[in-house]
Design a protein around this motif. Structure first.
Motif, PDB file in Angstrom:
ATOM      1  N   ALA A  15      57.200  37.900  46.294  1.00 40.60           N
ATOM      2  CA  ALA A  15      55.947  37.205  45.965  1.00 40.60           C
ATOM      3  C   ALA A  15      55.008  38.068  45.133  1.00 40.60           C
ATOM      4  N   ARG A  16      54.794  39.323  45.603  1.00 37.03           N
ATOM      5  CA  ARG A  16      53.795  40.116  44.886  1.00 37.03           C
ATOM      6  C   ARG A  16      54.297  40.529  43.506  1.00 37.03           C
ATOM      7  N   LEU A  19      53.788  37.507  41.273  1.00 39.18           N
ATOM      8  CA  LEU A  19      52.386  37.303  40.886  1.00 39.18           C
ATOM      9  C   LEU A  19      51.975  38.293  39.810  1.00 39.18           C
ATOM     10  N   VAL A  22      53.552  37.239  36.603  1.00 44.03           N
ATOM     11  CA  VAL A  22      52.927  36.031  36.059  1.00 44.03           C
ATOM     12  C   VAL A  22      51.583  36.366  35.430  1.00 44.03           C
ATOM     13  N   ALA A  23      50.790  37.183  36.127  1.00 39.74           N
ATOM     14  CA  ALA A  23      49.493  37.586  35.574  1.00 39.74           C
ATOM     15  C   ALA A  23      49.703  38.289  34.239  1.00 39.74           C
ATOM     16  N   VAL A 323      42.188  42.791  34.129  1.00 39.43           N
ATOM     17  CA  VAL A 323      42.682  41.913  35.193  1.00 39.43           C
ATOM     18  C   VAL A 323      44.068  42.363  35.647  1.00 39.43           C
ATOM     19  N   ILE A 324      44.946  42.621  34.672  1.00 43.01           N
ATOM     20  CA  ILE A 324      46.318  43.007  35.018  1.00 43.01           C
ATOM     21  C   ILE A 324      46.343  44.371  35.672  1.00 43.01           C
ATOM     22  N   SER A 326      44.117  45.647  37.463  1.00 44.33           N
ATOM     23  CA  SER A 326      43.658  45.550  38.845  1.00 44.33           C
ATOM     24  C   SER A 326      44.725  44.909  39.727  1.00 44.33           C
ATOM     25  N   THR A 327      45.499  43.976  39.160  1.00 42.59           N
ATOM     26  CA  THR A 327      46.609  43.413  39.946  1.00 42.59           C
ATOM     27  C   THR A 327      47.618  44.499  40.288  1.00 42.59           C
ATOM     28  N   ALA A 329      47.089  47.654  40.464  1.00 42.24           N
ATOM     29  CA  ALA A 329      46.482  48.571  41.421  1.00 42.24           C
ATOM     30  C   ALA A 329      46.558  47.992  42.830  1.00 42.24           C
ATOM     31  N   THR A 330      46.271  46.679  42.966  1.00 37.93           N
ATOM     32  CA  THR A 330      46.326  46.048  44.288  1.00 37.93           C
ATOM     33  C   THR A 330      47.712  46.183  44.888  1.00 37.93           C
ATOM     34  N   THR A 331      48.734  45.891  44.091  1.00 39.09           N
ATOM     35  CA  THR A 331      50.084  45.910  44.660  1.00 39.09           C
ATOM     36  C   THR A 331      50.471  47.308  45.115  1.00 39.09           C
ATOM     37  N   LEU A 333      48.231  49.742  46.078  1.00 42.82           N
ATOM     38  CA  LEU A 333      47.378  50.117  47.205  1.00 42.82           C
ATOM     39  C   LEU A 333      47.896  49.533  48.512  1.00 42.82           C
ATOM     40  N   GLU A 334      48.458  48.317  48.412  1.00 39.37           N
ATOM     41  CA  GLU A 334      48.908  47.651  49.628  1.00 39.37           C
ATOM     42  C   GLU A 334      50.164  48.285  50.214  1.00 39.37           C
TER      43      GLU A 334
ATOM     44  N   VAL B  19      38.705  46.602  43.351  1.00 34.41           N
ATOM     45  CA  VAL B  19      39.740  46.404  42.344  1.00 34.41           C
ATOM     46  C   VAL B  19      39.817  44.924  41.952  1.00 34.41           C
ATOM     47  N   ALA B  23      38.810  42.601  38.211  1.00 38.68           N
ATOM     48  CA  ALA B  23      39.531  41.500  37.582  1.00 38.68           C
ATOM     49  C   ALA B  23      38.617  40.304  37.375  1.00 38.68           C
ATOM     50  N   SER B  26      35.837  41.036  34.682  1.00 45.27           N
ATOM     51  CA  SER B  26      36.272  41.076  33.280  1.00 45.27           C
ATOM     52  C   SER B  26      36.707  39.694  32.817  1.00 45.27           C
ATOM     53  N   CYS B 274      45.147  33.837  35.078  1.00 49.81           N
ATOM     54  CA  CYS B 274      45.444  35.256  35.242  1.00 49.81           C
ATOM     55  C   CYS B 274      44.647  35.816  36.419  1.00 49.81           C
ATOM     56  N   ALA B 277      46.078  34.584  39.648  1.00 48.61           N
ATOM     57  CA  ALA B 277      47.254  35.342  40.078  1.00 48.61           C
ATOM     58  C   ALA B 277      46.819  36.589  40.830  1.00 48.61           C
ATOM     59  N   THR B 278      45.744  37.229  40.345  1.00 43.76           N
ATOM     60  CA  THR B 278      45.249  38.439  41.015  1.00 43.76           C
ATOM     61  C   THR B 278      44.717  38.113  42.410  1.00 43.76           C
TER      62      THR B 278
END
Lengths: 432, 383
Positions: A15-16, A19, A22-23, A323-324, A326-327, A329-331, A333-334, B19, B23, B26, B274, B277-278
């Motif tokens: 899933a992650r 995502l 996709v982002a 945006v990307i 940060s996505t 980074a989230t994945t 960090l988790e 974080v 997103a 921005s 986008c 998705a985040t």
């Protein structure tokens, strides 16, 4: 082992990864589509600007001053110089021939229109509507006012240029709208056109609305007017409509003072001045002038529009990158626990970072590729919806987009990765 | 309790939330900036296209008739309503009017005929900004001896800026001084421009003009409406559009608008997706928390509400910050591209706020799917 862990990571928690990919794909699609549109807009809009008509005017060099008021030249026909129309095919041999949208020669004479008992003093304008021009290389090229004066509207039909000067019978002409309403002329009516004592029987094939001096005039095939005025094969003014790029500082320089390398660059750029120069070389005895009203506005508006679209692209790009990032980074960090576990099992820092980088690269490549393809599709669609001509695919953008995708995901994940990899295994596992 | 838990969640998870906020901010910034630009672009480009010059001509309604005579002339006073509209109330702001009288005159030796246009030369720098003038514009309407000479005419008459120029019409003579040489690529290259009164005296037609060029501001549709209002007030005159300009302008403007609408629309939709998705990724990572809360006896509705409020707050904060930054960004882009800042459209701010909150909430919704999950499974899985 490395690849097994990598494969497991993708299978276990799809899933992650999905995502993130996709982002990334969405973001890269925006960037690609915006860049495709921005790259194309100059060419596309330049074509739209041709609705303004001719941006170059050719006149004889040794001419007397035209006495033009409100679009009508009040000079007597005998006065002034003329250009030869059999030279016009040469325009299709200049370097920027494919940028010539069209050209139409004009020859005018004062005339009298006779309809029943009434006589109207007016002007007879000879020109091409869609004329076959013989090009020196053996081909023919069809051009005329349909290309150079797209705002001219004819109710009825234009005259046909094929039957000019052949056989008896009335000639077809087109009458300007104001003149037609004044004289009560409708398409199909028979009229007499008189020029310098010669009479031509004519049939009105259509009524012309131009919004200019032509509304008060009669328009006939160029060959007919040449015949009537005795200026066989001659014209007085040529309107040329050409696709150009806006003039920058370099384009405004005087070609006579350029170094050979600069001169070549100038000659091989479709600046309006270099196209004018090439037309002058092709037509001896001609003076070529830039219609500044059209050229300046076109340059300004095109410059602003493409600057605007580039800034829009860059804005979209930067925001999407954040945006990307940060996505990503989230994945990362988790997954502190996972990293802690790996460390506890004896994995080195390099190993862990390598694993995560490999994962991100894989996601970036898939997402970037999908995004590029989607973006090209969208760019194609926008071109098609807005201009009726689909945007052109640009394979050049593929490496750019791929590099961007990689840079963005890695930049987003490296910072948290560095932090996480430095942590001690035990506290992380304990959940502190 | 609810708020305490929420506060704890936000404080504890601030790294992760920061974080996600990046997103949202921005995405919102880009969306707000582009929307603002899109709303303003029509006005900006309309103004750019008005540099095409006059889009309307006012002439005598009596047809020109004889082809060897330069058309019918009419009294200056007939233009009064037009001038009132141009200078008077705020409604006519930006409208430019230049009445002209055309006379065919002869050069001193009598060997060259040329067209002399008497006009209000001070209107021209604004009316026809594309004229390139070597020398100086004439900025004083009353200046009775300055003239601008077209480049072809200047070559024929052999004059340069500063040269004296004498023009004859029948027995009368006008003595002028060349202020500048004009090059336009149009009929103006063959003409001489001077004070209206000078031309009227030379031609013996005091108070008469042959045509007035008008630049009606606004988009082609607005211009048409304004012209339709003015036309009936001009007795004995016809006000007609220059189709070459009016039509091309309308079509070009429509293209520019289409282009911006589609590219901005596309970017907005994709940016929203986008960001979605985040936020989804963020929500997916929250399974363990949900499991823990459930294990501690939390009701599913309450838990979901907690996460939704968190997401909503995040969306609101991101949207607000983004809307403000986006407005500033669009002002900057406006200045870079057009030289004037984009005007702020306040409706953009609530719009962006709503979109960002909606995206954040949508992203958090999948948590509801966890309601059937047993806490034990989730907790064990996340280990």
């Amino acid at each position: 082992m490395f690849f097994r862990i990598l494969g497991e990571s993708f299978l276990r928690n799809p899933a992650r990864k999905w995502l993130e990919a996709v982002a990334l794909a969405l973001g890269m699609a925006i960037t690609t589509a915006a860049m495709v549109t921005a790259l194309d807009v100059g060419d596309r809009m330049a074509r739209e600007f041709r609705r303004l008509g001719a941006n170059l005017v050719v006149t004889p060099k040794t001419d007397t001053l035209p006495l033009e008021i409100g679009g009508t030249d009040y000079r007597p026909v005998e006065e002034g110089a003329y250009l030869r129309d059999d030279d016009l095919g040469k325009l299709r041999t200049i370097f920027w021939r494919l940028n010539l949208v069209g050209f139409s020669p004009f020859l005018e004479a004062p005339t009298e229109l006779e309809r029943g008992q009434n006589r109207f003093a007016t002007r007879l304008i000879g020109t091409w509507v869609a004329h076959e021009v013989a090009v020196p290389d053996g081909t023919t090229y069809r051009t005329g006012v349909l290309e150079t004066h797209p705002w001219w509207k004819v109710e009825g039909a234009w005259f046909s240029e094929e039957e000019v000067n052949t056989g008896p019978g009335p000639r077809d002409v087109v009458v300007g709208a104001s003149l037609a309403s004044r004289a009560g002329i409708r398409p199909g009516d028979a009229v007499q056109v008189q020029v310098a004592g010669k009479v031509m029987e004519a049939r009105v094939s259509g009524i012309l609305t131009s919004g200019g001096a032509e509304d008060e005039a009669i328009v006939a095939p160029l060959a007919e007017v040449q015949e009537l005025t005795g200026h066989r094969g001659e014209y007085r003014r040529l309107a040329v409509s050409a696709l150009t790029v806006p003039e920058d500082e370099f384009g405004k320089r005087d070609p006579d003072t350029m170094k050979p390398a600069d001169y070549d660059r100038w000659f091989c750029t479709p600046y309006i001045s270099s196209i004018a120069f090439q037309i002058k070389q092709a037509l001896p005895g001609a003076e070529v002038r830039v219609v500044r009203q059209v050229a300046e506005t076109e340059g300004r508006v095109l410059g602003r529009l493409s600057a605007l679209l580039w800034l829009v692209s860059v804005t979209a790009l930067v925001s999407v990158a954040l945006v990307i990032g940060s996505t990503s980074a989230t994945t990362v960090l988790e997954r502190r626990r996972e990293i802690g576990l790996m460390k506890a099992l004896g994995a080195g820092r390099g190993r862990i970072v390598g694993l995560f980088v490999a994962e991100q690269v894989l996601v970036a490549v898939c997402g970037g590729l999908a995004g590029y393809l989607a973006g090209e599709g969208l760019g194609y669609l926008v071109g098609r919806i807005v201009f009726g001509i689909p945007g052109t695919g640009r394979i050049v953008l593929l490496p750019v987009v791929m590099a961007l995708a990689l840079a963005v995901t890695l930049a987003g994940s490296l910072w948290p990765l560095g932090r996480v990899a430095r942590l001690e295994a035990a506290p992380v596992l304990r959940g502190e | 309790m609810f708020w305490r838990v929420l506060r704890q969640m936000i404080v504890r998870g601030r790294g992760r939330l920061a974080v996600a906020l990046v997103a949202l901010v921005s995405g919102a910034t880009a969306s707000a900036a582009l929307l603002n630009l899109e709303f303003d672009a029509e006005r900006k480009f309309t103004r750019e296209l008005r540099t095409l010059g006059p889009n309307y001509l006012v002439r005598s309604a009596v047809p020109a008739g004889a082809s060897d005579e330069p058309g019918a002339v009419f009294n200056e006073e007939a233009l009064e309503p037009l001038l009132r509209a141009a200078h008077g109330d705020g409604d006519g702001l930006g409208m430019e009017v230049a009445p002209s009288l055309y006379v065919i005159v002869r050069s001193p030796g009598g060997e060259t005929s040329l067209v002399l246009a008497g006009t209000w030369l001070d209107e021209y720098p604004r009316l026809t900004p594309w004229w390139s003038v070597n020398g100086a514009w004439v900025t004083d309407r009353e200046n009775a001896n300055a003239c601008l000479v077209g480049q072809q005419a200047a070559a024929k008459l052999r004059v340069r800026p500063g040269s004296p120029l004498e023009l004859h019409y029948g027995e009368r003579t006008a003595a002028l001084r060349v202020a500048g040489i004009v090059s336009t690529g149009g009929a103006e290259d063959d003409q001489v421009f001077t004070n209206l009164v000078v031309a009227q005296q030379l031609a013996g037609l005091p108070g008469k003009i042959s045509v007035a060029e008008v630049s009606v501001p606004g988009s082609p549709r607005e211009a048409e409406k304004k012209a339709a209002q003015l036309a009936p007030q001009l007795a004995g005159l016809e006000m007609r559009p220059l189709r070459q300009i009016a039509e091309a302008e309308g079509q070009l403007l429509a293209r520019v608008q289409d282009l911006l609408f589609w590219s901005v629309g596309l970017i907005l939709v994709l940016t929203a997706l986008c960001v979605l998705a985040t936020t989804l990724a963020l929500a997916v990572e929250r399974r363990a928390d949900v499991g823990l809360m459930k294990a501690l006896g939390g009701q599913m509705t309450r838990i979901v509400r907690l996460f939704l409020v968190e997401a909503g707050l995040l969306g609101a904060a991101g949207g607000m910050a983004g809307a403000v930054m986006g407005t500033l960004l669009s002002a900057w882009i406006g200045r870079q591209v057009f030289g004037t800042a984009t005007s702020v459209r306040f409706e953009v701010i609530p719009l962006i706020l709503a979109v960002m909150v909606a995206v954040a909430l949508l992203g958090a919704l999948p948590l509801r799917l966890l309601s059937h999950v047993r806490p034990g499974t989730v907790l064990r899985e996340s280990e």
